[in-house]
Design a protein around this motif. Sequence first.
Motif, PDB file in Angstrom:
ATOM      1  N   GLN A  65       1.544  14.370  -9.120  1.00 25.60           N
ATOM      2  CA  GLN A  65       2.008  15.573  -8.423  1.00 25.60           C
ATOM      3  C   GLN A  65       2.264  16.720  -9.380  1.00 25.60           C
ATOM      4  N   THR A  66       2.927  16.422 -10.480  1.00 27.25           N
ATOM      5  CA  THR A  66       3.239  17.464 -11.466  1.00 27.25           C
ATOM      6  C   THR A  66       2.466  17.264 -12.770  1.00 27.25           C
ATOM      7  N   TYR A  67       1.435  16.407 -12.748  1.00 28.74           N
ATOM      8  CA  TYR A  67       0.684  16.088 -13.967  1.00 28.74           C
ATOM      9  C   TYR A  67      -0.267  17.221 -14.294  1.00 28.74           C
ATOM     10  N   ARG A  68      -0.320  17.620 -15.560  1.00 20.16           N
ATOM     11  CA  ARG A  68      -1.248  18.644 -16.050  1.00 20.16           C
ATOM     12  C   ARG A  68      -2.171  18.003 -17.075  1.00 20.16           C
ATOM     13  N   LYS A  69      -3.417  17.795 -16.688  1.00 17.93           N
ATOM     14  CA  LYS A  69      -4.351  17.110 -17.589  1.00 17.93           C
ATOM     15  C   LYS A  69      -4.787  17.970 -18.755  1.00 17.93           C
ATOM     16  N   GLU A  70      -4.526  19.281 -18.697  1.00 19.59           N
ATOM     17  CA  GLU A  70      -4.893  20.154 -19.813  1.00 19.59           C
ATOM     18  C   GLU A  70      -3.947  19.997 -20.992  1.00 19.59           C
ATOM     19  N   VAL A  71      -2.809  19.369 -20.784  1.00 23.20           N
ATOM     20  CA  VAL A  71      -1.775  19.273 -21.810  1.00 23.20           C
ATOM     21  C   VAL A  71      -1.787  17.871 -22.399  1.00 23.20           C
ATOM     22  N   ARG A  72      -1.687  17.787 -23.716  1.00 25.19           N
ATOM     23  CA  ARG A  72      -1.632  16.483 -24.374  1.00 25.19           C
ATOM     24  C   ARG A  72      -0.353  15.763 -23.946  1.00 25.19           C
ATOM     25  N   ILE A 125      -2.242   0.334 -12.226  1.00 20.83           N
ATOM     26  CA  ILE A 125      -3.009   0.998 -11.176  1.00 20.83           C
ATOM     27  C   ILE A 125      -4.230   1.652 -11.810  1.00 20.83           C
ATOM     28  N   SER A 126      -5.183   2.024 -10.950  1.00 23.63           N
ATOM     29  CA  SER A 126      -6.357   2.757 -11.412  1.00 23.63           C
ATOM     30  C   SER A 126      -6.240   4.202 -10.961  1.00 23.63           C
ATOM     31  N   LEU A 127      -6.557   5.102 -11.872  1.00 23.73           N
ATOM     32  CA  LEU A 127      -6.491   6.536 -11.591  1.00 23.73           C
ATOM     33  C   LEU A 127      -7.832   7.178 -11.924  1.00 23.73           C
ATOM     34  N   PRO A 128      -8.153   8.284 -11.262  1.00 24.97           N
ATOM     35  CA  PRO A 128      -9.395   8.990 -11.612  1.00 24.97           C
ATOM     36  C   PRO A 128      -9.322   9.545 -13.026  1.00 24.97           C
ATOM     37  N   LEU A 129     -10.395   9.338 -13.788  1.00 20.55           N
ATOM     38  CA  LEU A 129     -10.447   9.855 -15.154  1.00 20.55           C
ATOM     39  C   LEU A 129     -10.413  11.375 -15.165  1.00 20.55           C
ATOM     40  N   SER A 130     -10.992  11.993 -14.146  1.00 20.29           N
ATOM     41  CA  SER A 130     -11.023  13.453 -14.096  1.00 20.29           C
ATOM     42  C   SER A 130      -9.652  14.059 -13.820  1.00 20.29           C
ATOM     43  N   ALA A 131      -8.678  13.236 -13.414  1.00 20.56           N
ATOM     44  CA  ALA A 131      -7.358  13.764 -13.059  1.00 20.56           C
ATOM     45  C   ALA A 131      -6.348  13.684 -14.193  1.00 20.56           C
ATOM     46  N   ILE A 132      -6.696  13.015 -15.297  1.00 19.04           N
ATOM     47  CA  ILE A 132      -5.743  12.837 -16.388  1.00 19.04           C
ATOM     48  C   ILE A 132      -6.358  13.332 -17.688  1.00 19.04           C
ATOM     49  N   TRP A 133      -5.500  13.453 -18.690  1.00 15.66           N
ATOM     50  CA  TRP A 133      -5.930  13.876 -20.020  1.00 15.66           C
ATOM     51  C   TRP A 133      -6.656  12.715 -20.701  1.00 15.66           C
ATOM     52  N   ALA A 134      -7.755  13.022 -21.407  1.00 15.22           N
ATOM     53  CA  ALA A 134      -8.523  12.011 -22.147  1.00 15.22           C
ATOM     54  C   ALA A 134      -8.838  12.564 -23.526  1.00 15.22           C
ATOM     55  N   PRO A 135      -8.791  11.736 -24.545  1.00 16.04           N
ATOM     56  CA  PRO A 135      -9.067  12.214 -25.912  1.00 16.04           C
ATOM     57  C   PRO A 135     -10.541  12.566 -26.075  1.00 16.04           C
ATOM     58  N   ASP A 136     -10.794  13.552 -26.933  1.00 18.65           N
ATOM     59  CA  ASP A 136     -12.168  14.017 -27.178  1.00 18.65           C
ATOM     60  C   ASP A 136     -12.781  13.245 -28.342  1.00 18.65           C
ATOM     61  N   ILE A 137     -13.014  11.960 -28.122  1.00 14.68           N
ATOM     62  CA  ILE A 137     -13.576  11.099 -29.164  1.00 14.68           C
ATOM     63  C   ILE A 137     -15.092  11.068 -29.008  1.00 14.68           C
ATOM     64  N   SER A 155       0.799  -1.214   0.000  1.00 13.06           N
ATOM     65  CA  SER A 155       0.000   0.000   0.000  1.00 13.06           C
ATOM     66  C   SER A 155       0.838   1.273   0.000  1.00 13.06           C
ATOM     67  N   PRO A 156       1.916   1.384   0.787  1.00  7.46           N
ATOM     68  CA  PRO A 156       2.715   2.614   0.713  1.00  7.46           C
ATOM     69  C   PRO A 156       3.323   2.838  -0.662  1.00  7.46           C
ATOM     70  N   ALA A 157       3.748   1.765  -1.305  1.00 10.84           N
ATOM     71  CA  ALA A 157       4.328   1.918  -2.642  1.00 10.84           C
ATOM     72  C   ALA A 157       3.276   2.397  -3.640  1.00 10.84           C
ATOM     73  N   LEU A 158       2.073   1.848  -3.561  1.00 12.58           N
ATOM     74  CA  LEU A 158       0.993   2.271  -4.462  1.00 12.58           C
ATOM     75  C   LEU A 158       0.631   3.731  -4.208  1.00 12.58           C
ATOM     76  N   HIS A 159       0.561   4.105  -2.940  1.00  9.15           N
ATOM     77  CA  HIS A 159       0.250   5.494  -2.611  1.00  9.15           C
ATOM     78  C   HIS A 159       1.340   6.440  -3.108  1.00  9.15           C
ATOM     79  N   HIS A 160       2.597   6.027  -2.892  1.00 10.10           N
ATOM     80  CA  HIS A 160       3.713   6.856  -3.343  1.00 10.10           C
ATOM     81  C   HIS A 160       3.732   6.979  -4.867  1.00 10.10           C
ATOM     82  N   LEU A 161       3.423   5.879  -5.571  1.00 10.56           N
ATOM     83  CA  LEU A 161       3.394   5.908  -7.040  1.00 10.56           C
ATOM     84  C   LEU A 161       2.307   6.843  -7.548  1.00 10.56           C
ATOM     85  N   THR A 162       1.105   6.738  -6.975  1.00  5.93           N
ATOM     86  CA  THR A 162       0.011   7.607  -7.411  1.00  5.93           C
ATOM     87  C   THR A 162       0.329   9.070  -7.154  1.00  5.93           C
ATOM     88  N   LYS A 163       0.929   9.344  -6.013  1.00  9.40           N
ATOM     89  CA  LYS A 163       1.268  10.722  -5.686  1.00  9.40           C
ATOM     90  C   LYS A 163       2.332  11.264  -6.621  1.00  9.40           C
TER      91      LYS A 163
END
Length: 404
Positions: free
Chosen positions: A20-27, A70-82, A8-16
């Motif tokens: 941490q510096t991810y910008r979902k507005e950028v491709r 891992i599973s991540l929230p869709l709202s937190a990452i960039w997604a294509p406008d298909i 669990s700590p490794a998964l938490h650290h990986l997700t963070k």
Amino acid sequence: MDTPYSRSPALHHLTKQLLQTYRKEVRPVHNWTQATIVYLDMFVYAVLDVVWDDEFLSWNSSMFDEIREISLPLSAIWAPDIIINEYVDTERSPDLPYVYVNSSGTVKHSKPIQVVSACNLETYAFPFDVQNCSLTFSSILHTVEDVDLAFLRSTEDIAHDQKAFLNDSEWELLSVSSTYRILQNSAGDFAQIQFNVVIRRHPLVYVVSLLIPSIFLMLVDLGSFYLPPTCQARILFKTSVLVGYTVFRVNMSDEVPRSAGSTPLIGVFFTVCMAFLVLSLSKSILLVKFLYDERCSQQEQTLLCLRGDTDTNQPRMDPGAQLAGVTESPVCQEHQAPSGSLKEVWSQLRSISSYFQTQDQVDQQELGWLALLERFDRLLFQSYLVVLGLYAITLCSLWVSWSG
């Protein structure tokens, strides 16, 4: 042995670290000249798989206790406008807020979608029809230089994969063909993937509820031609059949799909048979009316003739009494006439002769009209047989073509 608590700590650290510096507005590409390839896969009446590579979401699994996905929230990452171009209603799908990401940066979004799309129905061969509906996937804003589309599986695997299709009692999935193309317009070049879903209808329920009753109704109407043309029962019978046609037509309109592009062949044949019925009924009504007027006019002429032949000095008799007297035997007339008046006897004999000649003319005219009516009836009967035969042959041909 690792426990879930140790991982669990490794998964938490990986997700963070990933977000941490991810910008979902950028491709998510390091090189802006490189296109993001979105892989599409589709199961009819199942899950739409959308897969793409996100270069900002990759990691070394050996540094995080061999975590490879891992599973991540869709709202937190960039997604294509298909989108699907054939949408005619709002998208109906359950809300799935998470996506799966593996260590290489591949994002997999499996999303069930209920699509209400525009499809050109070909109802000419109903209920033996095969429909081809297309679903076109493309990006709204990103050109092919930024977002390109590709198939997750081979087109052969997609075409004959029916494991997720809900095979209901009305439709059967035949194949799902797919094509890739570039759409060129003033805004640029856009990648498109089109899936053509080919389905065919199960016709048995419509054969039992529509085709067989329609054939029975046509056979009953065909049997009405064996009634005498001048019989009033024929008019009543055909009127009842016409009511049956109208009721059946209303019920059929609720069952047959509506399409502006084509008219069902069953509707065409049914309308033709109704036209034959109305034509035959109108002909019988006009014939009865014409024969009735003909007889009335001949009777009036006979009455005028009888009045003209009688002596003007004699009192005028009632026309009904005159006709009754005309139809009596010459012996009775001779006893009724004054004895010794040969002129009056001769006048009555002339009236009798004129009456029977007029009746012969009426009978000859009626025989002529009846002969013409029989020829017209025979022509209608033969035409009706031809239409009914074509109807049966066409239905059998469509059924054979459907089964093949």
